[in-house]
Design an enzyme around this catalytic site. Structure first.
Site, PDB file in Angstrom:
ATOM      1  N   ASP A   1      87.055  18.921 -45.302  1.00  0.00           N
ATOM      2  CA  ASP A   1      86.872  19.412 -46.657  1.00  0.00           C
ATOM      3  C   ASP A   1      86.702  20.932 -46.589  1.00  0.00           C
ATOM      4  O   ASP A   1      86.370  21.485 -45.541  1.00  0.00           O
ATOM      5  CB  ASP A   1      85.638  18.757 -47.279  1.00  0.00           C
TER       6      ASP A   1
ATOM      7  N   ASP B   1      82.087  14.372 -48.405  1.00  0.00           N
ATOM      8  CA  ASP B   1      80.727  14.276 -48.931  1.00  0.00           C
ATOM      9  C   ASP B   1      80.633  13.456 -50.212  1.00  0.00           C
ATOM     10  O   ASP B   1      79.551  13.083 -50.638  1.00  0.00           O
ATOM     11  CB  ASP B   1      80.135  15.670 -49.172  1.00  0.00           C
TER      12      ASP B   1
ATOM     13  N   ASP C   1      85.589  10.401 -50.958  1.00  0.00           N
ATOM     14  CA  ASP C   1      85.921  10.543 -49.541  1.00  0.00           C
ATOM     15  C   ASP C   1      85.664   9.267 -48.742  1.00  0.00           C
ATOM     16  O   ASP C   1      86.178   9.110 -47.633  1.00  0.00           O
ATOM     17  CB  ASP C   1      85.082  11.671 -48.917  1.00  0.00           C
TER      18      ASP C   1
END
Length: 878
Positions: free
Chosen positions: A333, A620, A624
């Site tokens: 990310d 997070d 995801d």
């Protein structure tokens, strides 16, 4: 046509609802037909099924057969030892499995306990699970959204959708119709279950509940995402199967040969000889099977886990330690992992041809700079606590942080110029206005998007004078805004105008005086630059997957050298347009994915796995979780959602990409040490098997009893193997390419080393038994063979520290655990020589110093030869 493309009237008709909501009777009917607004729980395997599953391993089956037969023939002690070891291993496996996946439980916790909706034309509060499609739900700041829906009313509504979309900034919402196909993160007229209202209020028409919501789809993806075995697990499982069946076959052949000899001998009482023949075969099985291997691997992984924890990486699933060492792709990310997750003002512009003007000394500022900072701090609802914690919109927090950094405390500005009136930020207006008394006049200060603010300005402040905003000046401002935007910066424009009255309206937001622009960005963490370089040097490809816009993501990726000049950046929609073959053809060139959905993330991870790449995935948010589970190793952020943490194998407590690279280094060392331990164990086992087979061929007595071999395998060998697992990191560990996921556990000269060391130990034991048979009794020969085997395997811990370096070359005192292991094992062997214990281990009382010296000398010679080989015939490093 999807809901976001339809008007509320069209949806009322389609869903058979109305502005007055559903009737109670209709809602009840729909709940009975379609179920409650909740995510169904998937049945879990029972503890018993998990326990029984651990006994499917062929090596375990062989040991079970051995233990049962030994119990039947009266060898209770050996049988009890084997059963104890197998049960302990099974319990450890069950405990580890039970700790794994609680993702769906966390998803259920995200549901709001109750909701305010309109039913029967009246406002009612009901449990969120009782919401049905067609219900109209009211929202206000602080509400957790209980279902998916199309907005029918929106007043300055902002929703934090980061858990679902990956966006770090709250999304502005509106009830307007979208005409084009739009990614989930950009559907401003939709709200989604599990997200949070941060500002404003509104109403939505429920379009999906339960498992049909976007959150429910994530839950299904989590269920369908397969749990991956680590490379080591795959290799050990494959090897265990082959070894188990080979040992079983070998034991049967040995017993058949022995039984044949007995039958050919025409012995009257064949019971005792047959039992001895069986015990001979059992000895081979026990000698060949590394009973403590799984336990040792678990302990070595646990040691790696503790080391990683000290480096901000908490391991939830032990095999993840080893998986990290073979990782070749990290899908990461952007926000908070590569960047600071803190919007920061990095540039400014005032229409006099200059930018980045602020000097840090407010007394030296121009009038335009002073006014710009006043607007930035006064048209602002954010604040900072005494401890430095921020409250408010991240972009507004960036503005007051910038003011403080420029030595203009925002609190002093607000105290000096209190707010007299305001027009709050509205997503449709894209601006906020406040009124203040400044320098003897009442001013309306305006902050907002550059395109909106510029269109409302008729004048501009330049060099202390207010002048007309000419087309040329307007073009300069627009060009500067584009320059900032092309650098992935978030830009805000600032303007003001004198007003006659503190009471203002939207109509007053025109004929403004343009002041300037402030550009901000969530900047990369400084330490990440070096970490990306380390990953690249280690042969690891870094891929950015983010919910942010493509321009922003690509700019950050290029700055960090993740995205090269010839690399591609795709949005989720562009990815959807690619066929599977087109994706595979371009996969190596795509380094940035933006505005992605949970399905996109799983597809990306799956594509890399199809190329046999061990893939790590960070995340997070709820969005995801499916990809975290699908990846070979899922890495959740410590600040992330419980859903992401539950779906992960590792959690970063500092949310930092650097910690991932450090963890990879530890993982590589752990795998290298596990291979050292495996080579150590199998070398000793091979030596024992060679000695047993030679005795069979020569028709000698079996050189070992089953109990002696169990003692060596389970007790004596375990301690040195664990010590090898504590070997320190080698200097070049991050300069090697990731190992192939198909690589054998005996690759890289390991098999050659096992064969050499095993043969050497086998020859030494054979010589020891031969000397015992030639000069003494068969009982003494067995005791000498046992002594030679246990001492040579104990001493082997020193050459086993490295395939290429001698124990002194690797630093004799560098791993003190090896020396400690040698001392402990020597003491354990000494216990077998004590009176009263000798009989248990088949060591006769006549076994004395001369016999021990011969056996010990042969054992010591094996270690000397192993070390000399490294000097005289060094192995190539692979």
């Amino acid at each position: 046509m999807t809901s976001y493309k339809k008007s509320p009237e069209e949806l009322y008709e389609e869903l058979q609802s109305s502005p007055g909501g559903l009737t109670s009777e209709e809602a009840k009917k729909r709940l009975e037909e379609h179920g409650f607004n909740e995510i169904a729980e998937k049945d879990r395997r029972t503890l018993l099924s998990l326990f029984l599953e651990t006994f499917k391993d062929p090596m375990v089956i062989v040991l079970l057969i051995v233990a049962i037969i030994q119990m039947l023939i009266g060898e209770e002690l050996e049988s009890l030892i084997i059963f104890t070891v197998l049960i302990l291993n099974s319990v450890l496996s069950v405990v580890q499995t039970r700790k794994a996946e609680d993702s769906l439980d966390s998803l259920r916790k995200l549901a709001s306990p109750d909701a305010t909706l309109i039913r029967d034309g009246q406002t009612r509060i009901v449990e969120s699970r009782e919401i049905a499609v067609g219900d109209i739900v009211s929202l206000e700041a602080g509400n957790s959204i209980p279902a998916d829906g199309r907005l029918i009313e929106s007043e300055s509504l902002q929703v934090q959708e980061g858990a679902l979309t990956g966006e770090s900034v709250a999304s502005d919402k509106s009830s307007a119709i979208l005409k084009e196909d739009t990614p989930l993160a950009d559907r401003f007229n939709m709200v989604y279950s599990g997200t949070l209202v941060t500002y404003g209020r509104g109403k939505f028409l429920t379009t999906a509940t339960g498992e049909e919501t976007e959150m429910g789809k994530v839950a299904r993806l989590i269920q369908s995402a397969s749990t991956k075995q680590t490379p080591l697990q795959k290799k050990l499982e494959d090897f265990s199967k082959k070894l188990g069946w080979a040992i079983l076959l070998l034991s049967i052949i040995i017993f058949s040969i022995q039984a044949g000899r007995i039958f050919l001998g025409n012995t009257d009482d064949m019971t005792v000889p047959l039992i001895n023949a069986f015990m001979f075969a059992v000895a081979v099985a026990v000698a060949a099977i590394p009973e403590a291997l799984q336990s040792i691997v678990t302990i070595v992984l646990s040691v790696g886990t503790n080391k990683m924890a000290r480096q901000n990486a908490i391991i939830r699933q032990l095999p993840a330690v080893e998986t990290l060492g073979s990782t070749s792709v990290i899908c990461t990310d952007k926000t908070g992992t590569l960047t600071q997750n803190k919007m920061t003002v990095v540039d400014s512009y005032i229409p006099n041809g200059e930018s980045n003007l602020f000097s840090g000394d407010p007394l030296k500022w121009t009038q335009s700079e002073t006014i710009l900072m006043q607007i930035a701090t006064l048209t602002n609802d954010s604040s900072l606590t005494d401890t430095g914690n921020a409250s408010g919109d991240p972009t507004e927090v960036a503005l007051i942080n910038y003011s403080n950094k420029q030595n203009l405390p925002y609190e002093e500005v607000r105290a000096r110029f209190p707010r007299l009136a305001e027009l709050p930020f509205d997503s449709s207006r894209k601006r906020m206005s406040t009124v203040h008394a400044i320098e003897g006049e009442t001013r309306m200060l305006v902050k907002g998007g550059p395109d909106v603010i510029i269109s409302l300005c008729s004048k501009v402040k330049m060099n202390g004078e207010t002048v007309d905003l000419t087309p040329k000046l307007k073009e300069d401002i627009i060009n500067q805004n584009e320059t900032f935007s092309n650098q992935a910066m978030r830009v805000l424009a600032f303007a003001y105008k004198p007003v006659s009255d503190k009471v203002v309206s939207i109509e007053d937001e025109r004929d403004l005086i343009f002041i300037g622009l402030l550009a901000m960005i969530d900047p990369p963490r400084q330490e990440v630059y070096h970490a990306v370089e380390d990953a690249t040097r280690a042969g690891i490809k870094t891929i950015m997957i983010t919910g942010d816009h493509k321009t922003t993501a690509r700019a950050i990726a290029r700055d960090l050298n993740i995205c090269g000049p010839n690399d591609l950046a795709l949005t989720g929609q562009e990815l959807d347009d690619l066929s599977d073959q087109e994706l595979m053809d371009n996969l190596e060139k795509i380094t940035v994915y933006a505005r992605v959905t949970p399905e996109n993330k799983i597809r990306i991870v799956d594509a890399w796995q199809k190329k046999n790449k061990i893939t790590a995935m960070t995340g997070d948010g709820v969005n995801d979780a499916p990809a975290l589970k699908q990846a070979d190793i899922g890495i959740a952020m410590g600040s992330g959602t419980d859903v992401a943490k539950d779906a992960s194998a590792m959690i970063l407590t500092d949310d930092n990409f650097v910690s991932i690279v450090r963890a990879v280094s530890v993982g590589r060392t752990v795998y290298s040490n596990i291979k050292k331990a495996i080579a150590y164990l199998f070398s000793g086992n091979l030596g024992a098997v060679i000695a047993i087979l030679f005795a069979l061929i020569m028709n000698w007595v079996s050189p070992f009893t089953a109990l002696q071999l169990l003692f060596i395998n389970l007790v004596n060998d375990s301690i040195p193997a664990i010590a090898l697992g504590l070997e320190p990191e080698e200097p070049d560990v991050m300069s090697r390419a990731p190992r192939d996921s198909n690589e054998s556990i005996f690759s890289g000269q390991t098999l050659q080393t096992v064969l050499f060391r095993g043969s050497l130990i086998g020859v030494a034991v054979i010589l020891s038994q031969f000397i015992g048979l030639l000069n003494y009794t068969s009982e003494i020969s067995v005791a000498m063979a046992f002594t030679t085997l246990i001492l040579s395997r104990t001493l082997q811990v020193f050459p086993a520290r490295s395939l290429t370096q001698t124990s002194t070359g690797a630093g004799f005192l560098k791993n003190k655990f090896v020396i400690l292991a040698f001392i402990i094992c020597s003491a354990l062997y000494g216990l077998t020589l004590l009176p009263g214990v000798r009989g248990i281990f088949s060591i006769p009382d006549t076994f004395g110093l001369i016999h021990w010296s011969i056996a010990a000398a042969l054992a010591f010679s094996t270690t000397v030869i192993m070390e000399l080989r490294k000097k005289l015939f060094p192995l190539p490093i692979k």
